[in-house]
Design a protein around this motif. Structure first.
Motif, PDB file in Angstrom:
ATOM      1  N   HIS A 110       6.738  12.363  -3.690  1.00 60.28           N
ATOM      2  CA  HIS A 110       5.335  10.986  -3.227  1.00 60.28           C
ATOM      3  C   HIS A 110       6.103   9.879  -3.332  1.00 60.28           C
ATOM      4  O   HIS A 110       7.425   9.802  -3.544  1.00 60.28           O
ATOM      5  N   ASP A 129      -1.072   7.872   3.038  1.00 60.49           N
ATOM      6  CA  ASP A 129      -2.614   8.139   1.852  1.00 60.49           C
ATOM      7  C   ASP A 129      -3.233   7.593   3.040  1.00 60.49           C
ATOM      8  O   ASP A 129      -4.103   7.678   2.647  1.00 60.49           O
ATOM      9  N   ASP A 177      -2.575  12.985  -8.492  1.00 59.36           N
ATOM     10  CA  ASP A 177      -2.579  11.914  -6.426  1.00 59.36           C
ATOM     11  C   ASP A 177      -3.480  12.960  -5.480  1.00 59.36           C
ATOM     12  O   ASP A 177      -4.285  12.400  -4.700  1.00 59.36           O
ATOM     13  N   ARG A 205      -8.007   7.050  -4.453  1.00 60.07           N
ATOM     14  CA  ARG A 205      -7.379   7.981  -4.673  1.00 60.07           C
ATOM     15  C   ARG A 205      -6.300   7.148  -4.966  1.00 60.07           C
ATOM     16  O   ARG A 205      -6.107   5.298  -5.091  1.00 60.07           O
ATOM     17  N   TYR A 206      -4.951   7.864  -6.152  1.00 56.00           N
ATOM     18  CA  TYR A 206      -3.393   6.768  -6.983  1.00 56.00           C
ATOM     19  C   TYR A 206      -2.886   7.288  -5.694  1.00 56.00           C
ATOM     20  O   TYR A 206      -2.783   9.246  -5.683  1.00 56.00           O
ATOM     21  N   ARG A 207      -1.604   7.289  -6.155  1.00 58.22           N
ATOM     22  CA  ARG A 207      -0.060   7.741  -6.235  1.00 58.22           C
ATOM     23  C   ARG A 207       1.372   6.982  -7.567  1.00 58.22           C
ATOM     24  O   ARG A 207       0.853   5.510  -6.889  1.00 58.22           O
ATOM     25  N   HIS A 208       1.158   7.645  -7.742  1.00 57.93           N
ATOM     26  CA  HIS A 208       2.403   7.364  -8.629  1.00 57.93           C
ATOM     27  C   HIS A 208       3.341   7.625  -8.175  1.00 57.93           C
ATOM     28  O   HIS A 208       4.046   8.544  -7.429  1.00 57.93           O
TER      29      HIS A 208
END
Lengths: 157, 157, 157
Positions: free
Chosen positions: A104, A145, C22, C81-84
């Motif tokens: 990521h 994203d 994610d 959405r999330y992005r970690h």
């Protein structure tokens, strides 16, 4: 092959990739790819819809280098830099000299005047040649994203 | 010396550094440095121009501790915290008891009222004493990507 | 137990956790926890005040799964959405089949229209069952740096 050595080699390659871009050493960036290769930057909705055309594409080191030259020559865009941070790297498989790794990222963009903003987030889907000492990206698919990305995306992500 | 042990020790030191700052355990932060040491926070343009004066500087643990005391005493600035995330750590060399390691960071700042923003991005250029069991920073140069940083930068980065 | 294997296993679990959230594979998220377990999302000020009630809580895999079902069913909130990204993982101890690990995170949120923002920062305080091959969270306490978090926090962090 030693699992641990493979992991370290993959981490080193992924770290080197971010360093060469973020430190503006773009001319050294194509050498991290196999030749031929596949480099694709695509947004998630298009990727999931099965499209294979993205906002950036290259199939050889020469095409990657062309992009660097055009960035250097054109100088059309406002000077800026990126800063990558990369989340945990998950090695999905490592067989027959090729590893599959997912990771990521969050990228900040720093404009010439110092203004800093969250620029892009997404995933790296990598196939990596681990058969020689210097690991190289066979495929690096950059799945963004968001679709809200500068269409004039200049510096590779 | 075992490469893997060195890598783990460096990762632990860099992680501990972020933890002590982000958790407001500033009094324990100088102990992560050798004594004497070199701690410098400088923006990229000044660093690349060869300047060696930055927005923060310390040459001993005592100077680092002085900074902590003045933060605690002064209390002039609005209370805030940082949160560091750190990109891949690249170990450039490890010889003669000293390792050279580079890493990237993105720091978010969380104000007392909870407002959170992207505060700073940049690189850590480290020389680390790996000759004893507890690794320590001999030099930590923090190169900020942007010049647009609070001149009253209080908490170390 | 081999220290290095434990470290890799913990990194893999923490990476997998971020990936399943994610990538919107929420149904696979509860399987990363032991059963019973403890999952708590709480802001720092409440955590430090000794409170143990947070903005999300679950004590079993079933409760975690209930949350996923309600997210899927309700669909009340705007899709996002999330992005970690996750900072260095510090393993504090690993004894008796349980490891204690701390890590930092920054999460970006990507709305349906592509708007991306810094959403949350904080710490993971984990107790991890390392006695079997598949590591599982016994406790995962998510301590948010800010209280300014959507009260309708929907997707787990």
């Amino acid at each position: 092959m030693d699992d641990q050595a493979v992991r370290l080699g993959i981490e080193a390659l992924i770290g080197e990739y971010a360093e060469r871009i973020d430190e503006d050493r773009l001319e050294e960036w194509p050498a991290l790819f196999a030749d031929p290769c596949k480099y694709l930057v695509i947004c998630r909705s298009n990727y999931e819809a099965g499209m294979r055309q993205g906002v950036m594409y290259a199939a050889t080191r020469g095409m990657l280098l062309d992009r660097v030259f055009s960035i250097r020559r054109a100088n059309l865009f406002e000077p800026h830099r990126y800063r990558h941070v990369i989340g945990p790297i998950r090695i999905k498989s490592a067989e027959g000299g090729v590893a599959v790794a997912h990771s990521h990222f969050i990228v900040a963009r720093i404009m010439h005047d110092g203004a800093t903003s969250l620029f892009a987030t997404g995933r790296y889907l990598d196939r990596i040649d681990i058969s020689a000492e210097d690991y190289r990206f066979v495929d690096r698919i950059v799945v963004l994203d968001s679709e809200k990305i500068d269409t004039l995306l200049a510096i590779p992500l």
